[in-house]
Design a protein around this motif. Sequence first.
Motif, PDB file in Angstrom:
ATOM      1  N   ARG A  25     -17.425   1.345  -7.603  1.00  0.00           N
ATOM      2  CA  ARG A  25     -18.628   0.561  -7.302  1.00  0.00           C
ATOM      3  C   ARG A  25     -19.640   0.613  -8.452  1.00  0.00           C
ATOM      4  NH1 ARG A  25     -20.391  -0.633  -2.119  1.00  0.00           N
ATOM      5  NH2 ARG A  25     -22.390   0.424  -2.442  1.00  0.00           N
ATOM      6  N   ALA A  26     -19.598   1.691  -9.221  1.00  0.00           N
ATOM      7  CA  ALA A  26     -20.502   1.831 -10.362  1.00  0.00           C
ATOM      8  C   ALA A  26     -19.976   1.137 -11.615  1.00  0.00           C
ATOM      9  CB  ALA A  26     -20.743   3.310 -10.643  1.00  0.00           C
ATOM     10  N   GLY A  27     -18.773   0.540 -11.539  1.00  0.00           N
ATOM     11  CA  GLY A  27     -18.244  -0.210 -12.669  1.00  0.00           C
ATOM     12  C   GLY A  27     -17.250   0.529 -13.531  1.00  0.00           C
ATOM     13  N   TYR A  28     -16.813   1.718 -13.102  1.00  0.00           N
ATOM     14  CA  TYR A  28     -15.808   2.449 -13.869  1.00  0.00           C
ATOM     15  C   TYR A  28     -14.409   1.882 -13.614  1.00  0.00           C
ATOM     16  CZ  TYR A  28     -19.204   6.138 -14.954  1.00  0.00           C
ATOM     17  OH  TYR A  28     -20.292   6.836 -15.419  1.00  0.00           O
ATOM     18  N   ASP A  29     -13.584   1.967 -14.623  1.00  0.00           N
ATOM     19  CA  ASP A  29     -12.180   1.589 -14.514  1.00  0.00           C
ATOM     20  C   ASP A  29     -11.411   2.839 -14.102  1.00  0.00           C
ATOM     21  OD1 ASP A  29      -9.786   0.239 -14.705  1.00  0.00           O
ATOM     22  OD2 ASP A  29      -9.731   0.227 -16.906  1.00  0.00           O
ATOM     23  N   VAL A  30     -10.985   2.890 -12.830  1.00  0.00           N
ATOM     24  CA  VAL A  30     -10.435   4.126 -12.258  1.00  0.00           C
ATOM     25  C   VAL A  30      -9.048   3.876 -11.686  1.00  0.00           C
ATOM     26  CG1 VAL A  30     -10.885   6.070 -10.711  1.00  0.00           C
ATOM     27  CG2 VAL A  30     -12.809   4.696 -11.548  1.00  0.00           C
ATOM     28  N   LEU A  31      -8.142   4.818 -11.935  1.00  0.00           N
ATOM     29  CA  LEU A  31      -6.828   4.855 -11.304  1.00  0.00           C
ATOM     30  C   LEU A  31      -6.781   6.070 -10.392  1.00  0.00           C
ATOM     31  CD1 LEU A  31      -3.766   4.215 -10.968  1.00  0.00           C
ATOM     32  CD2 LEU A  31      -3.375   5.564 -13.057  1.00  0.00           C
ATOM     33  N   LEU A  32      -6.406   5.854  -9.123  1.00  0.00           N
ATOM     34  CA  LEU A  32      -6.249   6.949  -8.165  1.00  0.00           C
ATOM     35  C   LEU A  32      -4.767   7.123  -7.864  1.00  0.00           C
ATOM     36  CD1 LEU A  32      -7.263   9.043  -6.110  1.00  0.00           C
ATOM     37  CD2 LEU A  32      -7.682   7.151  -4.515  1.00  0.00           C
ATOM     38  N   LEU A  33      -4.241   8.318  -8.111  1.00  0.00           N
ATOM     39  CA  LEU A  33      -2.828   8.615  -7.908  1.00  0.00           C
ATOM     40  C   LEU A  33      -2.636   9.526  -6.709  1.00  0.00           C
ATOM     41  CD1 LEU A  33      -1.782   9.354 -11.620  1.00  0.00           C
ATOM     42  CD2 LEU A  33      -1.170   7.326 -10.277  1.00  0.00           C
ATOM     43  N   GLU A  34      -1.632   9.235  -5.875  1.00  0.00           N
ATOM     44  CA  GLU A  34      -1.303  10.049  -4.701  1.00  0.00           C
ATOM     45  C   GLU A  34       0.214  10.167  -4.610  1.00  0.00           C
ATOM     46  OE1 GLU A  34      -0.704  12.201  -1.625  1.00  0.00           O
ATOM     47  OE2 GLU A  34      -2.793  11.913  -2.262  1.00  0.00           O
ATOM     48  N   ARG A  35       0.709  11.371  -4.369  1.00  0.00           N
ATOM     49  CA  ARG A  35       2.159  11.572  -4.362  1.00  0.00           C
ATOM     50  C   ARG A  35       2.797  11.304  -3.010  1.00  0.00           C
ATOM     51  NH1 ARG A  35       3.981  16.383  -2.074  1.00  0.00           N
ATOM     52  NH2 ARG A  35       2.326  17.889  -1.615  1.00  0.00           N
ATOM     53  N   GLU A  36       2.000  11.387  -1.909  1.00  0.00           N
ATOM     54  CA  GLU A  36       2.605  11.290  -0.584  1.00  0.00           C
ATOM     55  C   GLU A  36       2.051  10.111   0.203  1.00  0.00           C
ATOM     56  OE1 GLU A  36       3.251  14.137   3.360  1.00  0.00           O
ATOM     57  OE2 GLU A  36       2.587  15.011   1.462  1.00  0.00           O
ATOM     58  N   ALA A  37       0.831  10.228   0.708  1.00  0.00           N
ATOM     59  CA  ALA A  37       0.224   9.165   1.507  1.00  0.00           C
ATOM     60  C   ALA A  37      -1.285   9.347   1.484  1.00  0.00           C
ATOM     61  CB  ALA A  37       0.738   9.185   2.946  1.00  0.00           C
ATOM     62  N   ILE A  38      -2.018   8.258   1.587  1.00  0.00           N
ATOM     63  CA  ILE A  38      -3.475   8.307   1.531  1.00  0.00           C
ATOM     64  C   ILE A  38      -4.015   9.088   2.725  1.00  0.00           C
ATOM     65  CG2 ILE A  38      -5.587   6.917   1.610  1.00  0.00           C
ATOM     66  CD1 ILE A  38      -3.955   4.655   0.285  1.00  0.00           C
ATOM     67  N   GLY A  39      -4.754  10.159   2.438  1.00  0.00           N
ATOM     68  CA  GLY A  39      -5.365  10.963   3.486  1.00  0.00           C
ATOM     69  C   GLY A  39      -4.493  12.058   4.044  1.00  0.00           C
ATOM     70  N   SER A 168      -5.787  -0.327  -7.267  1.00  0.00           N
ATOM     71  CA  SER A 168      -5.948   0.797  -8.194  1.00  0.00           C
ATOM     72  C   SER A 168      -5.576   2.126  -7.565  1.00  0.00           C
ATOM     73  CB  SER A 168      -7.398   0.853  -8.707  1.00  0.00           C
ATOM     74  OG  SER A 168      -7.702  -0.297  -9.471  1.00  0.00           O
ATOM     75  N   VAL A 169      -4.986   2.088  -6.355  1.00  0.00           N
ATOM     76  CA  VAL A 169      -4.482   3.296  -5.700  1.00  0.00           C
ATOM     77  C   VAL A 169      -2.959   3.227  -5.749  1.00  0.00           C
ATOM     78  CG1 VAL A 169      -4.501   4.721  -3.625  1.00  0.00           C
ATOM     79  CG2 VAL A 169      -6.458   3.238  -4.133  1.00  0.00           C
ATOM     80  N   ARG A 170      -2.329   4.105  -6.503  1.00  0.00           N
ATOM     81  CA  ARG A 170      -0.889   4.008  -6.744  1.00  0.00           C
ATOM     82  C   ARG A 170      -0.209   5.359  -6.519  1.00  0.00           C
ATOM     83  NH1 ARG A 170      -0.899  -1.285  -6.426  1.00  0.00           N
ATOM     84  NH2 ARG A 170       1.226  -1.343  -7.276  1.00  0.00           N
ATOM     85  N   ARG A 171       1.105   5.292  -6.399  1.00  0.00           N
ATOM     86  CA  ARG A 171       1.889   6.496  -6.130  1.00  0.00           C
ATOM     87  C   ARG A 171       2.322   7.176  -7.425  1.00  0.00           C
ATOM     88  NH1 ARG A 171       4.596   8.325  -1.901  1.00  0.00           N
ATOM     89  NH2 ARG A 171       4.455   6.360  -0.739  1.00  0.00           N
ATOM     90  N   ILE A 172       2.189   8.498  -7.435  1.00  0.00           N
ATOM     91  CA  ILE A 172       2.789   9.291  -8.499  1.00  0.00           C
ATOM     92  C   ILE A 172       4.065   9.905  -7.930  1.00  0.00           C
ATOM     93  CG2 ILE A 172       1.369  11.332  -7.905  1.00  0.00           C
ATOM     94  CD1 ILE A 172       1.482  12.118 -10.879  1.00  0.00           C
ATOM     95  N   PRO A 173       5.188   9.809  -8.607  1.00  0.00           N
ATOM     96  CA  PRO A 173       6.445  10.335  -8.048  1.00  0.00           C
ATOM     97  C   PRO A 173       6.351  11.824  -7.737  1.00  0.00           C
ATOM     98  CG  PRO A 173       6.854   8.973  -9.992  1.00  0.00           C
ATOM     99  CD  PRO A 173       5.380   9.173  -9.919  1.00  0.00           C
ATOM    100  N   GLU A 174       7.051  12.239  -6.708  1.00  0.00           N
ATOM    101  CA  GLU A 174       7.043  13.641  -6.280  1.00  0.00           C
ATOM    102  C   GLU A 174       7.360  14.579  -7.441  1.00  0.00           C
ATOM    103  OE1 GLU A 174       6.720  16.826  -3.643  1.00  0.00           O
ATOM    104  OE2 GLU A 174       6.481  14.726  -3.048  1.00  0.00           O
ATOM    105  N   GLU A 175       8.346  14.201  -8.233  1.00  0.00           N
ATOM    106  CA  GLU A 175       8.771  15.085  -9.328  1.00  0.00           C
ATOM    107  C   GLU A 175       7.738  15.163 -10.449  1.00  0.00           C
ATOM    108  OE1 GLU A 175      10.642  10.992 -10.006  1.00  0.00           O
ATOM    109  OE2 GLU A 175      10.274  12.364  -8.320  1.00  0.00           O
TER     110      GLU A 175
END
Length: 386
Positions: A25-39, A168-175
């Motif tokens: 919201r502040a204008g940053y270019d951000v990538l959020l990585l999650e290995r399993e599931a959101i939350g 911008s919310v993407r999966r990072i592989p388990e390994e």
Amino acid sequence: MTRTIDIAIVGAGIAGLWCFNRLKRAGYDVLLLEREAIGCGQTLASQGIVHSGLKYSLAGKVNETARSISAMPDRWRAALRGEGEVDLSAARTRADSQMLLIPGGILGGLTRLVAQRALGGNTRTLAASEWPDGLKASGFRGSAVFMDEPVLDVPGILRALADPYRDSVRRIPEEAAAEPLAFLRDRGIEARAVLVTAAGGNHGIARRNRHDDGLETQHRPLLQGLMRPAPFPLYAHLVGTSDKPVATVTTHETADGALVWYLGAAVAERAKEADPAEVYAAARRAFRDYLPAVDLDGIEWAVLPIDRVEGRTQGFHMPDTPTLHRAGTVLYGWPTKLTFAPMLGDMVAVEIDHLGVAPSGRATDFSDLPAVDYAVAPWDKAAWTS
């Protein structure tokens, strides 16, 4: 080809999501990585209570945790109105406030007096006519104190934070999850700052990157209880003789609409590997003492083991603030409690400013990385007793 972005965040629990939404919201270019599931993990396992710190002032104990938490309900309510640093107006609360249920007698009266005077705010003793219908019929004898602590619908909060910027919310592989910095390098993603909010995974990531100098963490396990069908909606701390409630009860709904009571506090304070029957017995005792008219025949039970990981404290007590550890341009954050997510966001914003990372206003295309789903609520995947 190298893609330079402002910030990469690892871990899509409440800490990572709050910071992600605020920074986007502040204008940053951000990538959020999650290995399993959101939350997944500690976030959906929380009871959703935005604590005011009042329960920590019981038994005359007004500690630093109570003082630190006292401003949090107003921060969350502003966000729920769409007026905060994040916009949660698409989400809802499950209850306007958690209650303190304080047994009658001299001790109960003193506890109520301490609790109401300790932090001020919008606390008040409810007249019996104001009690929820289920509580009126429960056999409870004592005082019910309105705490001004909203109870969040956590799945809705997760969606409100992630949905506006889902690309911008993407999966990072388990390994690759144990080495997220290497994953970013291998994918040609150069982040000017990295925030790691991977809960139990933080310390290992820091150690592997030699970022753990001065970093100390602790594990405080829980074995939360669940029971269904809940006889009525209840959001309450069952107050005992210490600053830890005998039980904390919140109400949730399964995917098929059944009501569930989710049980924390003293009934859950035991090793994750403990016999689930200990939790069920402690819950039955609590309800017998506080809600004696509630019929528990035909109830199904389940447990949820939780490994709370946070900054280390003397005596392994709950920290009274979030923890943020910085090693160069990499930050490692633990909110301690869902309640503290806005405070952790403030701390991250200060560090990013110190690093000289300004919002670029860009929105990098991350479609080459796989999408990630939302986590399933604990009560929808629990192993219930027959």
